[in-house]
Design a protein around this motif. Structure first.
Motif, PDB file in Angstrom:
ATOM      1  N   ASP A 189       0.848  -1.188   0.000  1.00 23.22           N
ATOM      2  CA  ASP A 189       0.000   0.000   0.000  1.00 23.22           C
ATOM      3  C   ASP A 189       0.887   1.242   0.000  1.00 23.22           C
ATOM      4  O   ASP A 189       2.107   1.159  -0.174  1.00 23.22           O
ATOM      5  N   GLY A 190       0.279   2.403   0.229  1.00 20.61           N
ATOM      6  CA  GLY A 190       1.040   3.635   0.175  1.00 20.61           C
ATOM      7  C   GLY A 190       2.122   3.730   1.227  1.00 20.61           C
ATOM      8  O   GLY A 190       3.214   4.263   0.976  1.00 20.61           O
ATOM      9  N   ASP A 191       1.833   3.220   2.423  1.00 20.08           N
ATOM     10  CA  ASP A 191       2.834   3.267   3.488  1.00 20.08           C
ATOM     11  C   ASP A 191       4.005   2.341   3.166  1.00 20.08           C
ATOM     12  O   ASP A 191       5.167   2.692   3.385  1.00 20.08           O
ATOM     13  N   ALA A 192       3.701   1.165   2.658  1.00 19.16           N
ATOM     14  CA  ALA A 192       4.758   0.213   2.308  1.00 19.16           C
ATOM     15  C   ALA A 192       5.685   0.790   1.247  1.00 19.16           C
ATOM     16  O   ALA A 192       6.920   0.728   1.370  1.00 19.16           O
ATOM     17  N   VAL A 193       5.106   1.368   0.202  1.00 19.32           N
ATOM     18  CA  VAL A 193       5.903   1.889  -0.908  1.00 19.32           C
ATOM     19  C   VAL A 193       6.647   3.156  -0.498  1.00 19.32           C
ATOM     20  O   VAL A 193       7.868   3.274  -0.676  1.00 19.32           O
ATOM     21  N   GLY A 194       5.925   4.116   0.074  1.00 18.10           N
ATOM     22  CA  GLY A 194       6.543   5.379   0.437  1.00 18.10           C
ATOM     23  C   GLY A 194       7.623   5.230   1.497  1.00 18.10           C
ATOM     24  O   GLY A 194       8.689   5.854   1.410  1.00 18.10           O
ATOM     25  N   SER A 195       7.366   4.387   2.505  1.00 18.57           N
ATOM     26  CA  SER A 195       8.352   4.184   3.563  1.00 18.57           C
ATOM     27  C   SER A 195       9.604   3.484   3.042  1.00 18.57           C
ATOM     28  O   SER A 195      10.721   3.813   3.451  1.00 18.57           O
TER      29      SER A 195
ATOM     30  N   VAL B 160       4.095   3.741   9.416  1.00 18.31           N
ATOM     31  CA  VAL B 160       5.520   3.441   9.504  1.00 18.31           C
ATOM     32  C   VAL B 160       6.318   4.626   8.969  1.00 18.31           C
ATOM     33  O   VAL B 160       7.429   4.908   9.424  1.00 18.31           O
ATOM     34  N   ALA B 161       5.746   5.359   8.024  1.00 16.69           N
ATOM     35  CA  ALA B 161       6.421   6.533   7.478  1.00 16.69           C
ATOM     36  C   ALA B 161       6.748   7.548   8.564  1.00 16.69           C
ATOM     37  O   ALA B 161       7.786   8.226   8.502  1.00 16.69           O
ATOM     38  N   ALA B 162       5.886   7.678   9.573  1.00 18.91           N
ATOM     39  CA  ALA B 162       6.169   8.603  10.669  1.00 18.91           C
ATOM     40  C   ALA B 162       7.378   8.126  11.469  1.00 18.91           C
ATOM     41  O   ALA B 162       8.137   8.946  12.001  1.00 18.91           O
TER      42      ALA B 162
END
Length: 323
Positions: free
Chosen positions: A29-35, A134-136
């Motif tokens: 998802d977005g968190d997986a990819v962005g992080s 996780v990005a945070a």
């Protein structure tokens, strides 16, 4: 152990190895990819070499992220990095199986997660279920490492946060979430463009599948549910990523306190469930009882079919929880 201790331990590990693998969960998802992309930038600036490996393709709406072409697809990481002495950083995973990858066994595993269902499976574990994404946590790592949060890193982190908080609507959203988002915007993230890329770039197949899902809508008091079959997905030309977010339409209904969306997994006689609540019901506990996990208000799991059996199993648990 304080939060600062795992950050310090991670940074020490980063300094003591030259190469790293970065991965996240299957069906990213977005968190997986962005992080993952942001983590790679941190390691780049620390003078380390790293590879990002995912088991499944990056969803369409995240393919405009900076440096997304760094992500390599594989089912066995040994095909890309056969050296078992290279540590692996696992983001948003409760164990190796969640990655959908083989070849991680026997490596030094660094586990960074924010799910309530997170497990300390790694040699080093940083699990913060209060983090909005996780990005945070990766953002905090960047600050602690003293690296520059570049516009590209800020874009990846902001994208991850806005997607994993449901556009700042989930209960995980706090004043700190907005403070981080504000800082990322000052460092080069463009909130308007990012929102357009995520929410106004849907494929036609996603909208057609949504129509089918909504036509299957059922409501029973505070409970709503819907489903799509493999045949529905084939007819509309949809893929698994087109099912992301469908459950949010169900939980948005006035009076509904919990919702579940079921997607048939082709050729498996199984159904992937996305479960939501408005906070009164802990759906993470329900998902965990079926071998899944997630957050209090947003979780998922997989159940064996047929559809009527899978549906009744989850509805029974949700009904009990809502009583």
């Amino acid at each position: 152990m304080t939060i600062e201790e795992p950050i310090a331990a991670l940074l020490e590990t980063f300094r003591s190895h030259e190469r790293f693998l970065i991965t996240s969960h299957a069906r990213p998802d977005g968190d997986a990819v962005g992080s993952s992309l942001a983590m790679a930038e941190i390691l780049d600036q620390m003078g380390r070499n790293c590879l990002i490996v995912l088991a499944d393709e990056v969803p369409h709406v995240y393919q405009t992220l900076p440096n997304v072409d760094r992500i390599r697809l594989a089912k066995d990481v040994l095909e890309i990095e056969p050296d078992l002495s290279v540590p692996a950083i696992l983001l948003e995973c409760d164990g190796i199986p969640r990655t959908g990858l083989t070849g991680l066994e026997g490596r030094l595993l660094l586990n960074i997660d924010h799910h309530a269902s997170g497990r300390p499976f790694g040699a080093l574990n940083w699990i913060d279920e209060h983090a909005c994404a996780v990005a945070a946590m990766v953002y905090r790592l960047a600050l602690a490492a003293g690296v520059e949060i570049t516009p590209s890193m800020a874009t990846c982190l902001y994208t991850a946060i806005i997607s994993d908080t449901g556009s700042f609507t989930y209960s995980s959203t706090t004043a700190e979430t907005f403070a981080v988002a504000h800082d990322l915007a000052t460092r080069g993230a463009d909130p308007g463009r990012i929102a357009r890329d995520i929410y106004f770039s849907n494929r036609e197949s996603k909208i057609r599948l949504l129509g089918t899902a909504l036509s299957n809508l059922h409501i029973e008091g505070p409970l709503a549910w819907s489903w799509v079959t493999a045949q529905d997905m084939e007819r509309t030309g949809a893929g698994a990523e087109d099912c992301e977010g469908v459950v949010n339409y169900l939980i948005s209904i006035a009076g509904v306190e919990s919702a579940v969306f079921l997607r048939e997994i082709p050729s498996a006689d199984q159904y992937r469930l996305s479960i939501r609540s408005k906070g009164g019901l802990n759906v993470a506990q329900i998902a965990e009882s079926f071998g899944g996990g997630g957050h209090r208000s947003a979780s998922g799991c997989t159940l064996d079919g047929p559809l009527d059996v899978a549906t009744e199993r989850i509805l029974q648990q949700l009904r009990t929880g809502l009583c």
